[in-house]
Design a protein around this motif. Structure first.
Motif, PDB file in Angstrom:
ATOM      1  N   VAL B  48     -34.613 -30.018 -51.974  1.00 53.58           N
ATOM      2  CA  VAL B  48     -34.506 -29.492 -53.340  1.00 53.58           C
ATOM      3  C   VAL B  48     -35.893 -29.246 -53.934  1.00 53.58           C
ATOM      4  O   VAL B  48     -36.127 -28.211 -54.565  1.00 53.58           O
ATOM      5  CB  VAL B  48     -33.685 -30.458 -54.225  1.00 53.58           C
ATOM      6  CG1 VAL B  48     -33.761 -30.029 -55.684  1.00 53.58           C
ATOM      7  CG2 VAL B  48     -32.244 -30.501 -53.763  1.00 53.58           C
ATOM      8  N   THR B 171     -35.569 -31.480 -61.571  1.00 52.10           N
ATOM      9  CA  THR B 171     -34.750 -30.277 -61.723  1.00 52.10           C
ATOM     10  C   THR B 171     -34.508 -29.990 -63.200  1.00 52.10           C
ATOM     11  O   THR B 171     -34.591 -28.843 -63.654  1.00 52.10           O
ATOM     12  CB  THR B 171     -33.409 -30.454 -60.994  1.00 52.10           C
ATOM     13  OG1 THR B 171     -33.651 -30.973 -59.695  1.00 52.10           O
ATOM     14  CG2 THR B 171     -32.673 -29.131 -60.890  1.00 52.10           C
ATOM     15  N   VAL B 265     -29.692 -24.988 -56.568  1.00 52.43           N
ATOM     16  CA  VAL B 265     -30.500 -25.466 -55.442  1.00 52.43           C
ATOM     17  C   VAL B 265     -29.968 -26.827 -54.977  1.00 52.43           C
ATOM     18  O   VAL B 265     -29.921 -27.105 -53.781  1.00 52.43           O
ATOM     19  CB  VAL B 265     -31.989 -25.552 -55.843  1.00 52.43           C
ATOM     20  CG1 VAL B 265     -32.823 -26.139 -54.726  1.00 52.43           C
ATOM     21  CG2 VAL B 265     -32.504 -24.175 -56.206  1.00 52.43           C
ATOM     22  N   TRP B 266     -29.553 -27.644 -55.928  1.00 51.58           N
ATOM     23  CA  TRP B 266     -28.965 -28.944 -55.579  1.00 51.58           C
ATOM     24  C   TRP B 266     -27.681 -28.781 -54.772  1.00 51.58           C
ATOM     25  O   TRP B 266     -27.501 -29.391 -53.725  1.00 51.58           O
ATOM     26  CB  TRP B 266     -28.659 -29.752 -56.847  1.00 51.58           C
ATOM     27  CG  TRP B 266     -29.710 -30.747 -57.165  1.00 51.58           C
ATOM     28  CD1 TRP B 266     -30.683 -30.619 -58.115  1.00 51.58           C
ATOM     29  CD2 TRP B 266     -29.928 -32.011 -56.533  1.00 51.58           C
ATOM     30  NE1 TRP B 266     -31.489 -31.721 -58.114  1.00 51.58           N
ATOM     31  CE2 TRP B 266     -31.049 -32.604 -57.149  1.00 51.58           C
ATOM     32  CE3 TRP B 266     -29.297 -32.697 -55.499  1.00 51.58           C
ATOM     33  CZ2 TRP B 266     -31.549 -33.837 -56.783  1.00 51.58           C
ATOM     34  CZ3 TRP B 266     -29.784 -33.945 -55.126  1.00 51.58           C
ATOM     35  CH2 TRP B 266     -30.907 -34.508 -55.761  1.00 51.58           C
ATOM     36  N   GLY B 269     -28.482 -27.438 -51.467  1.00 52.66           N
ATOM     37  CA  GLY B 269     -29.223 -28.426 -50.694  1.00 52.66           C
ATOM     38  C   GLY B 269     -28.287 -29.465 -50.099  1.00 52.66           C
ATOM     39  O   GLY B 269     -28.352 -29.778 -48.898  1.00 52.66           O
TER      40      GLY B 269
END
Lengths: 502, 337
Positions: B48, B171, B265-266, B269
């Motif tokens: 991430v 984040t 993205v998390w 990921g």
């Protein structure tokens, strides 16, 4: 050439009760229109009246929600959507050109006319065809088929766009959407000469333009589009500009002389503090240009398109050379709004505030409350349709342009540079924006304004007229008039040819 | 909030895919799912962090990509472990890792802005420079990662790794950066239309430089942490090149720029880490894994069709049968198609 062909030929394309809705915007509310073979039909209306949408429907690019489009009497575009083969003989030249910037001129011709080019040797065929047609339509165009579109000037791109539209084996209807907005008077004249050859051969031409006098001089009939419907259809003969403006529902934009002289009485510019200055600037497209912008002054850059005015704006926007001095901050209003104005993923509010955001922010952090207040103010002040939360691409071109103009004036910039921003903007919007410019100047802001429309220069305090990269005249106050600017910009070579254009 | 609004959120798909893979793993292995999640949460943060940097770069608009992240991770791994061992401070080691990332990114930035080299070539070249330094460092490298830092990275109160919480906070910071700061808004504007952003008074070069430097710093941070967690090696970062781009794309960020989706993205990921676990469980080779991932990225790009912007124009041309009654009440569904 002087015979305009049959007055009432066969109808080529008919629209019956056409409606169209985009998002929250009702673009067309029920259009009935008939285009007949061999005629030039002028279509006028404000921005946002639905002209561009109607054109797209008539060209078969878009389905209508209700109603029908008939080509040669066959219904071809109902709710089920248009079919490309029915619209082969209907071609359209777009206001914001449809050319692929990375391809050459000849390759662009292939893209839109491949069904009438040979499979082998298409490049040569396309090159020959486009060269021939360009020579016919725009003598002295300066375009070769191998030029990449991106490298062409705005005027040349427009020429290629019109040529592209006309290159087809059978042409029943040619739609020209603001064809002369970026063309000089010469090119416009030769374009209309060609239009008459076309109509004499039985092709119908649909002409959309804000230049009403131009429409009246070319068209056989004029249709007025208002709020998404055709509200009037008249023969062009005997119709005056005022009549058309009234049919469009416009309050005629007369520059208020009293306001101007009042503004000027405050000082003729010489005693104001200088905000920006060019001293004998020479470079690509510029020769020995000297000019001065005082605080609270509206300075016009006039003359034919492409004579160095944009280079001056560029110098003032990025004053890196020693011959240019600019005091304070600047904002820029681009004319080519699709390429250098609109941020397509954002809403009206986000587009509007992006410049002012920097001034409002503290330590790099935005201040949303202040931003919202500023956005609300400007949306109301310029009556931007759709409101702050609409997507920018949902708006009509004129309203998009309002947002771009508001973007510059919402900032704290002391000098605002206008790069011919009112091309293709309706009379109403223009009047609002002219008023805005004068108000802002009265509050001490300076404006440098390049315009290809000489009439707009009447709103300036001082006008520099350009020819071939030089300042050929500086007009102040009462000297500023359309006639004068035209006379100076054509000075030696074309002073006699000008009369026939007007 | 109706189903349609939820489904239209671009980040939802990464999480949905992660949950799906998780369910399959549970079904195959027959073990409790909590352990799998905990393991995924301890591996995903590294991906991430580097993914967030890549996301910012891709958001800067067409052509922008950072292919030096893999080399930066490897180099930063060695440098941070070496510095930490010689100074005795893990913090200085991490800072050294970040510094190395910034340094390599500076090379890319100078090439991109000063010499007008296309970003993919510039970052590739900078990555090569980093790789050769890595190789010379790797020769006879004896230092071992700081045990304290390694322990910290393995702490999992209630099965949730400390690092996952820290990266979640990071984040959040990136989300704030994009929404609330001048830099973030400028980046989004540059990504949508560079010319327009320039005319709107945004210092485009500065924004782009910052973006590459941040990406380099985040890759350096990843390398420092990863080397402490595993061990420094010359191919420590290799898998993160494809993966960092893939999680950005699958996470819903527009590949054409102008729209960033940090939460995505998390999701992507976690999906990737779980997918690794699944293919290991099934016993596929690394080659097959990479084939699967590459295919996934292409598939997502195909689905996205280049994103909202292209999708919006495409739907204007699409034939769309409408009921004749639907007129004024349609609320902009053609802009999100």
């Amino acid at each position: 050439m002087d015979n305009r062909g049959p007055r009432a030929g066969e109808p080529v394309v008919i629209a019956k009760g056409v409606t169209k809705t985009y998002g929250r915007t009702r673009a067309l509310t029920g259009v009935d229109l008939e285009v007949r073979a061999g005629e030039v039909l002028g279509l006028v209306g404000h921005n946002g009246a639905g002209k561009s949408t109607l054109m797209r429907v008539l060209a078969g690019l878009e389905a209508c929600d209700e109603g029908a489009v008939l080509v040669h009497g066959n219904e071809v575009s109902g709710a089920a959507g248009p079919r490309a083969e029915n619209f082969r003989a209907v071609r359209m030249a777009y206001q914001e050109t449809s050319l692929c910037p990375d391809l050459t001129v000849a390759e662009n011709i292939w893209v839109s006319s491949r069904h009438c080019l040979p499979r082998l040797g298409w490049r040569r065929a396309a090159s020959d065809a486009v060269r021939r047609r360009l020579d016919e339509m725009f003598p002295g165009h300066g375009v070769t088929p191998r030029d990449r579109v991106e490298d062409l000037s705005l005027a040349q791109r427009q020429m290629v766009e019109i040529t592209r539209a006309s290159l087809v084996d059978r042409l029943d209807l040619l739609i020209l959407d603001e064809p002369t907005e970026s063309l000089g008077p010469d090119a416009a004249r030769s374009l209309y000469d060609y239009v008459r050859t076309l109509t004499a051969a039985g092709t119908a031409v649909l002409l959309i333009s804000h230049r009403i006098r131009e429409v009246l001089s070319v068209a056989d009939r004029v249709a007025v589009l208002r709020d998404g419907a055709v509200t009037a259809e008249r023969f062009a003969e005997g119709l005056g500009e005022q009549d058309v403006l009234e049919l469009m529902g416009a309050h005629v934009a007369v520059p208020s002389d009293r306001e101007r002289t009042a503004a000027r009485a405050a000082g003729d510019g010489a005693d104001r503090p200088v905000v920006a200055e060019l001293r004998g600037a020479t470079g690509p497209g510029l020769r020995e240009v000297s000019l001065r912008v005082g605080a609270g002054e509206v300075v016009g850059l006039a003359g034919l398109a492409g004579q160095g005015q944009q280079e001056v704006l560029e110098r003032l926007w990025r004053p890196v050379r020693r011959d240019t001095t600019v005091v304070g901050t600047r904002a820029y209003v681009p004319g080519d709004r699709q390429r250098s104005g609109v941020l397509p993923l954002w809403s009206v509010a986000e587009n509007l505030i992006v410049t002012a955001m920097r001034g409002l922010a503290r330590q790099g952090l935005r201040r949303p409350a202040e931003e919202r207040a500023a956005v609300g103010d400007w949306v109301e002040r310029l009556a931007i349709r759709g409101g702050a939360d609409a997507g920018i691409t949902e708006l009509s071109g004129g309203n998009q342009q309002k947002v771009i103009v508001a973007r510059a004036f919402a900032s704290t910039a002391e000098l605002v540079l206008l790069d011919d921003p009112f091309r293709g903007v309706d009379v109403h919007t223009k009047t609002d924006l002219y008023g805005l410019i004068r108000q802002e100047a009265a509050q001490g802001r300076s404006v440098v304004w390049y315009s290809s429309e000489n009439a707009e220069m009447a709103h300036c305090d001082r006008v520099y007229v350009f020819r071939a990269g030089r300042v050929v005249a500086e007009l102040v106050g009462e000297e500023i008039s359309e006639e004068r600017i035209i006379a100076v910009s054509f000075a030696e070579s074309e002073s006699d040819g000008e009369q026939s254009n007007e | 909030m109706n189903i349609r609004a939820i489904v239209s959120r671009p980040w939802i798909w990464g999480f949905a895919a992660a949950v799906l893979v998780w369910a399959i793993i549970m079904a195959i292995s027959g073990q409790g799912g909590g352990q799998t999640v905990s393991l995924a949460l301890s591996l995903a943060p590294y991906l991430v962090v580097v993914g967030l940097g890549q996301m910012l770069v891709i958001t800067a608009g067409p052509g922008n990509i950072d292919v030096s992240v893999a080399s930066i991770i490897s180099l930063a791994g060695f440098v941070s472990v070496g510095v930490a061992a010689s100074t005795g401070s893990a913090t200085v080691g991490i800072l050294a890792g970040i510094g190395v990332g910034v340094l390599v990114a500076t090379i890319s930035t100078v090439a991109i802005l000063g010499l007008s080299v296309p970003p993919i070539i510039a970052t590739l070249a900078a990555g090569l420079v980093a790789s050769s330094v890595t190789l010379s460092l790797a020769n006879g490298f004896t230092a071992v990662p700081d045990p304290g830092l390694r322990q910290l990275l393995n702490v999992r109160p209630a099965g949730i790794p400390v690092l996952a919480v820290a990266v979640a906070a990071l984040t959040g910071l990136v989300i704030v950066l994009l929404r609330r700061t001048v830099y973030g808004r400028s980046l989004l504007a540059v990504g949508q239309n560079r010319r327009a952003a320039e005319r709107a008074g945004i210092p485009v070069a500065r924004v782009i430089a910052t973006t590459y430097l941040v990406s380099g710093a985040l890759a350096g941070l990843t390398g420092a942490l990863l080397a402490a967690y595993i061990a420094p090696s010359a191919d420590l970062g290799t898998r993160y090149l494809l993966d960092s781009v893939a999680v950005v794309v699958i996470g819903g960020t527009l590949i054409s720029g102008g729209r960033a989706v940090p939460v995505g993205v998390w999701g992507a990921g976690l999906f990737f880490i779980l997918l690794d676990g699944l293919v290991n469980l099934v016993g596929w080779s690394t080659a097959a894994q990479n084939l699967l991932k590459g295919g996934l990225v292409l598939f997502v790009l195909f689905l996205a069709g280049g994103g909202d912007r292209a999708g919006g124009t495409a739907s204007r041309f699409r034939r769309r049968p409408r009921p004749a009654a639907a007129t004024t009440t349609t609320t902009g569904d053609n802009t999100h198609g």
